[in-house]
Design an enzyme around this catalytic site. Sequence first.
Site, PDB file in Angstrom:
ATOM      1  N   THR A   1     -16.072   5.524  -0.056  1.00 64.92           N
ATOM      2  CA  THR A   1     -17.479   5.922  -0.223  1.00 64.92           C
ATOM      3  C   THR A   1     -18.071   6.493   1.068  1.00 64.92           C
ATOM      4  O   THR A   1     -19.279   6.633   1.183  1.00 64.92           O
ATOM      5  CB  THR A   1     -18.321   4.697  -0.656  1.00 64.92           C
ATOM      6  OG1 THR A   1     -18.039   3.617   0.246  1.00 64.92           O
ATOM      7  CG2 THR A   1     -18.002   4.266  -2.063  1.00 64.92           C
TER       8      THR A   1
ATOM      9  N   LYS B   1     -11.313   1.811 -15.147  1.00 65.95           N
ATOM     10  CA  LYS B   1     -11.817   0.510 -14.695  1.00 65.95           C
ATOM     11  C   LYS B   1     -12.264  -0.357 -15.880  1.00 65.95           C
ATOM     12  O   LYS B   1     -12.093  -1.585 -15.850  1.00 65.95           O
ATOM     13  CB  LYS B   1     -12.958   0.702 -13.697  1.00 65.95           C
ATOM     14  CG  LYS B   1     -12.522   1.379 -12.387  1.00 65.95           C
ATOM     15  CD  LYS B   1     -11.500   0.539 -11.623  1.00 65.95           C
ATOM     16  CE  LYS B   1     -11.307   1.005 -10.198  1.00 65.95           C
ATOM     17  NZ  LYS B   1     -10.364   0.165  -9.444  1.00 65.95           N
TER      18      LYS B   1
ATOM     19  N   ASP C   1       0.872  -1.186   0.000  1.00 58.25           N
ATOM     20  CA  ASP C   1       0.000   0.000   0.000  1.00 58.25           C
ATOM     21  C   ASP C   1       0.906   1.232   0.000  1.00 58.25           C
ATOM     22  O   ASP C   1       2.023   1.188   0.518  1.00 58.25           O
ATOM     23  CB  ASP C   1      -0.911   0.023   1.236  1.00 58.25           C
ATOM     24  CG  ASP C   1      -2.172   0.866   1.020  1.00 58.25           C
ATOM     25  OD1 ASP C   1      -3.265   0.272   0.903  1.00 58.25           O
ATOM     26  OD2 ASP C   1      -2.063   2.105   0.933  1.00 58.25           O
TER      27      ASP C   1
ATOM     28  N   THR D   1     -16.671   1.608   2.395  1.00 56.18           N
ATOM     29  CA  THR D   1     -15.243   1.756   2.720  1.00 56.18           C
ATOM     30  C   THR D   1     -14.942   3.249   2.851  1.00 56.18           C
ATOM     31  O   THR D   1     -15.825   4.097   2.668  1.00 56.18           O
ATOM     32  CB  THR D   1     -14.349   1.175   1.603  1.00 56.18           C
ATOM     33  OG1 THR D   1     -14.508   1.999   0.439  1.00 56.18           O
ATOM     34  CG2 THR D   1     -14.687  -0.265   1.273  1.00 56.18           C
TER      35      THR D   1
ATOM     36  N   TYR E   1     -12.575   7.748 -14.067  1.00 50.63           N
ATOM     37  CA  TYR E   1     -12.611   6.522 -13.249  1.00 50.63           C
ATOM     38  C   TYR E   1     -13.138   5.353 -14.086  1.00 50.63           C
ATOM     39  O   TYR E   1     -12.548   4.265 -14.098  1.00 50.63           O
ATOM     40  CB  TYR E   1     -13.521   6.772 -12.043  1.00 50.63           C
ATOM     41  CG  TYR E   1     -13.556   5.638 -11.040  1.00 50.63           C
ATOM     42  CD1 TYR E   1     -12.465   5.355 -10.230  1.00 50.63           C
ATOM     43  CD2 TYR E   1     -14.702   4.846 -10.890  1.00 50.63           C
ATOM     44  CE1 TYR E   1     -12.503   4.321  -9.293  1.00 50.63           C
ATOM     45  CE2 TYR E   1     -14.753   3.812  -9.956  1.00 50.63           C
ATOM     46  CZ  TYR E   1     -13.652   3.558  -9.162  1.00 50.63           C
ATOM     47  OH  TYR E   1     -13.691   2.531  -8.241  1.00 50.63           O
TER      48      TYR E   1
ATOM     49  N   ASP F   1       3.926   2.720  -4.047  1.00 48.88           N
ATOM     50  CA  ASP F   1       2.949   3.355  -4.928  1.00 48.88           C
ATOM     51  C   ASP F   1       2.874   2.507  -6.192  1.00 48.88           C
ATOM     52  O   ASP F   1       3.856   2.420  -6.940  1.00 48.88           O
ATOM     53  CB  ASP F   1       3.408   4.789  -5.252  1.00 48.88           C
ATOM     54  CG  ASP F   1       2.444   5.511  -6.174  1.00 48.88           C
ATOM     55  OD1 ASP F   1       1.651   4.836  -6.887  1.00 48.88           O
ATOM     56  OD2 ASP F   1       2.484   6.750  -6.212  1.00 48.88           O
TER      57      ASP F   1
HETATM   58  N1  LIG Z   1     -15.865   1.345  -2.256  1.00 46.44           N
HETATM   59  C1  LIG Z   1     -16.563   1.179  -3.358  1.00 46.44           C
HETATM   60  O1  LIG Z   1     -17.791   1.384  -3.371  1.00 46.44           O
HETATM   61  C2  LIG Z   1     -15.902   0.697  -4.627  1.00 46.44           C
HETATM   62  C3  LIG Z   1     -16.750   0.350  -5.694  1.00 46.44           C
HETATM   63  C4  LIG Z   1     -16.176  -0.155  -6.853  1.00 46.44           C
HETATM   64  C5  LIG Z   1     -14.819  -0.319  -6.941  1.00 46.44           C
HETATM   65  N2  LIG Z   1     -14.006   0.043  -5.907  1.00 46.44           N
HETATM   66  C6  LIG Z   1     -12.567  -0.214  -6.061  1.00 46.44           C
HETATM   67  O2  LIG Z   1     -12.191  -1.120  -5.047  1.00 46.44           O
HETATM   68  C7  LIG Z   1     -10.804  -0.959  -4.750  1.00 46.44           C
HETATM   69  C8  LIG Z   1     -10.641  -0.819  -3.246  1.00 46.44           C
HETATM   70  O3  LIG Z   1     -11.233   0.406  -2.828  1.00 46.44           O
HETATM   71  P1  LIG Z   1     -11.802   0.646  -1.347  1.00 46.44           P
HETATM   72  O4  LIG Z   1     -13.210   0.988  -1.494  1.00 46.44           O
HETATM   73  O5  LIG Z   1     -11.380  -0.459  -0.480  1.00 46.44           O
HETATM   74  O6  LIG Z   1     -11.050   2.003  -1.019  1.00 46.44           O
HETATM   75  P2  LIG Z   1     -10.079   2.452   0.184  1.00 46.44           P
HETATM   76  O7  LIG Z   1      -9.814   3.878  -0.083  1.00 46.44           O
HETATM   77  O8  LIG Z   1     -10.644   2.040   1.504  1.00 46.44           O
HETATM   78  O9  LIG Z   1      -8.755   1.587  -0.069  1.00 46.44           O
HETATM   79  C9  LIG Z   1      -7.916   1.814  -1.163  1.00 46.44           C
HETATM   80  C10 LIG Z   1      -6.489   1.536  -0.724  1.00 46.44           C
HETATM   81  O10 LIG Z   1      -5.645   1.705  -1.882  1.00 46.44           O
HETATM   82  C11 LIG Z   1      -4.493   2.395  -1.471  1.00 46.44           C
HETATM   83  N3  LIG Z   1      -3.917   3.096  -2.628  1.00 46.44           N
HETATM   84  C12 LIG Z   1      -4.441   4.140  -3.311  1.00 46.44           C
HETATM   85  N4  LIG Z   1      -3.596   4.532  -4.264  1.00 46.44           N
HETATM   86  C13 LIG Z   1      -2.508   3.723  -4.183  1.00 46.44           C
HETATM   87  C14 LIG Z   1      -1.301   3.664  -4.895  1.00 46.44           C
HETATM   88  N5  LIG Z   1      -1.015   4.523  -5.890  1.00 46.44           N
HETATM   89  N6  LIG Z   1      -0.421   2.698  -4.574  1.00 46.44           N
HETATM   90  C15 LIG Z   1      -0.672   1.835  -3.552  1.00 46.44           C
HETATM   91  N7  LIG Z   1      -1.793   1.877  -2.816  1.00 46.44           N
HETATM   92  C16 LIG Z   1      -2.703   2.818  -3.141  1.00 46.44           C
HETATM   93  C17 LIG Z   1      -4.964   3.368  -0.397  1.00 46.44           C
HETATM   94  O11 LIG Z   1      -3.907   3.840   0.419  1.00 46.44           O
HETATM   95  C18 LIG Z   1      -5.969   2.508   0.349  1.00 46.44           C
HETATM   96  O12 LIG Z   1      -5.361   1.792   1.404  1.00 46.44           O
HETATM   97  C19 LIG Z   1     -10.346   0.262  -5.537  1.00 46.44           C
HETATM   98  O13 LIG Z   1      -9.689  -0.175  -6.703  1.00 46.44           O
HETATM   99  C20 LIG Z   1     -11.659   0.954  -5.899  1.00 46.44           C
HETATM  100  O14 LIG Z   1     -11.533   1.718  -7.067  1.00 46.44           O
HETATM  101  C21 LIG Z   1     -14.510   0.578  -4.754  1.00 46.44           C
END
Ligand SMILES: NC(=O)c1ccc[n+]([C@@H]2O[C@H](COP(=O)([O-])OP(=O)(O)OC[C@H]3O[C@@H](n4cnc5c(N)ncnc54)[C@H](O)[C@@H]3O)[C@@H](O)[C@H]2O)c1
Length: 245
Positions: free
Chosen positions: A188, A155, A38, A185, A151, A59
């Site tokens: 959102t 995706k 992360d 999360t 976005y 990153d």
């Molecule tokens: N939460 C939702 O409703 C939702 C819906 C559809 C898709 N997603 C996708 O699900 C995945 C997880 O998201 P989440 O909801 O758990 O969000 P979150 O923000 O809780 O977690 C995302 C994590 O990714 C890490 N991150 C971000 N950029 C980074 C980088 N450049 N390098 C390394 N780590 C990085 C952040 O530090 C964080 O720990 C993401 O790809 C997001 O786009 C989320």
Amino acid sequence: MTGKLDGRRIVITGAASGMGRDIARLFAREGARLALLDRNESGVREVAAELSAAAYGCDVSNRAQVDKVVAEAGAALGGIDGLVNAAGILVTKQFDELDPESWDRMLAVNLTGPYNICRAALPMLRAADKATIVNIASVSALMPMAGTAGYSASKAGLAMFTKCIAFDLGPKIRANTICPGVIKTEMTRYLWENPEHTDRAEQRVALKRLGETDDVSRAALFFSTEDSGFTTGTELPVDGGFSWR
Ligand SMILES: NC(=O)c1ccc[n+]([C@@H]2O[C@H](COP(=O)([O-])OP(=O)(O)OC[C@H]3O[C@@H](n4cnc5c(N)ncnc54)[C@H](O)[C@@H]3O)[C@@H](O)[C@H]2O)c1
């Protein structure tokens, strides 16, 4: 006790928070040995300490960093059998306000990030017995929504990237995409902390609730075991019935 992932060595990105963290917890309970990545180094170290996993600040958009860290993770685990690419970012802006920096950053993290990880891990995935790649995209890969041009493009690109590598890397390596709907999360929080927004989002879907991280983790487990042994190059919506209307 035997777990569904006993003996498997898995790298999970975005593991400091949300889905990545929950997938790490489920996979650890199922017996996997984990390397967690992360960009939030202290956060990922905390999760890793809880699970006796290896942790790396990284990153995913930085190719040199990814090459170094994935090599270290592979050495620490003695190989890599699976990847879960969960790291991602969301910037919602109508197109006329979608600045080049936000566009570039979403493509770099959400699309080039998984490419960097898959590329760096490929020799180790090839050396594994049966390897799996799980990429977390979004319902935004499947349908247009206002303010999500960057976005959604990142995706949808990730979903097609996954299909193409499923072709290139089969039969030994399988690759699948999960397309979550609204999951509770940090990403959102702005939505589910507001009862009005939550209500609107819940009423929009057939199952009348927002998703929990656990809904996605169980899908990631399915794609990381032989339970999905004849499935590759697919997108699985985990969205309560958001995307099929
Ligand atoms: N939460 C939702 O409703 C939702 C819906 C559809 C898709 N997603 C996708 O699900 C995945 C997880 O998201 P989440 O909801 O758990 O969000 P979150 O923000 O809780 O977690 C995302 C994590 O990714 C890490 N991150 C971000 N950029 C980074 C980088 N450049 N390098 C390394 N780590 C990085 C952040 O530090 C964080 O720990 C993401 O790809 C997001 O786009 C989320």
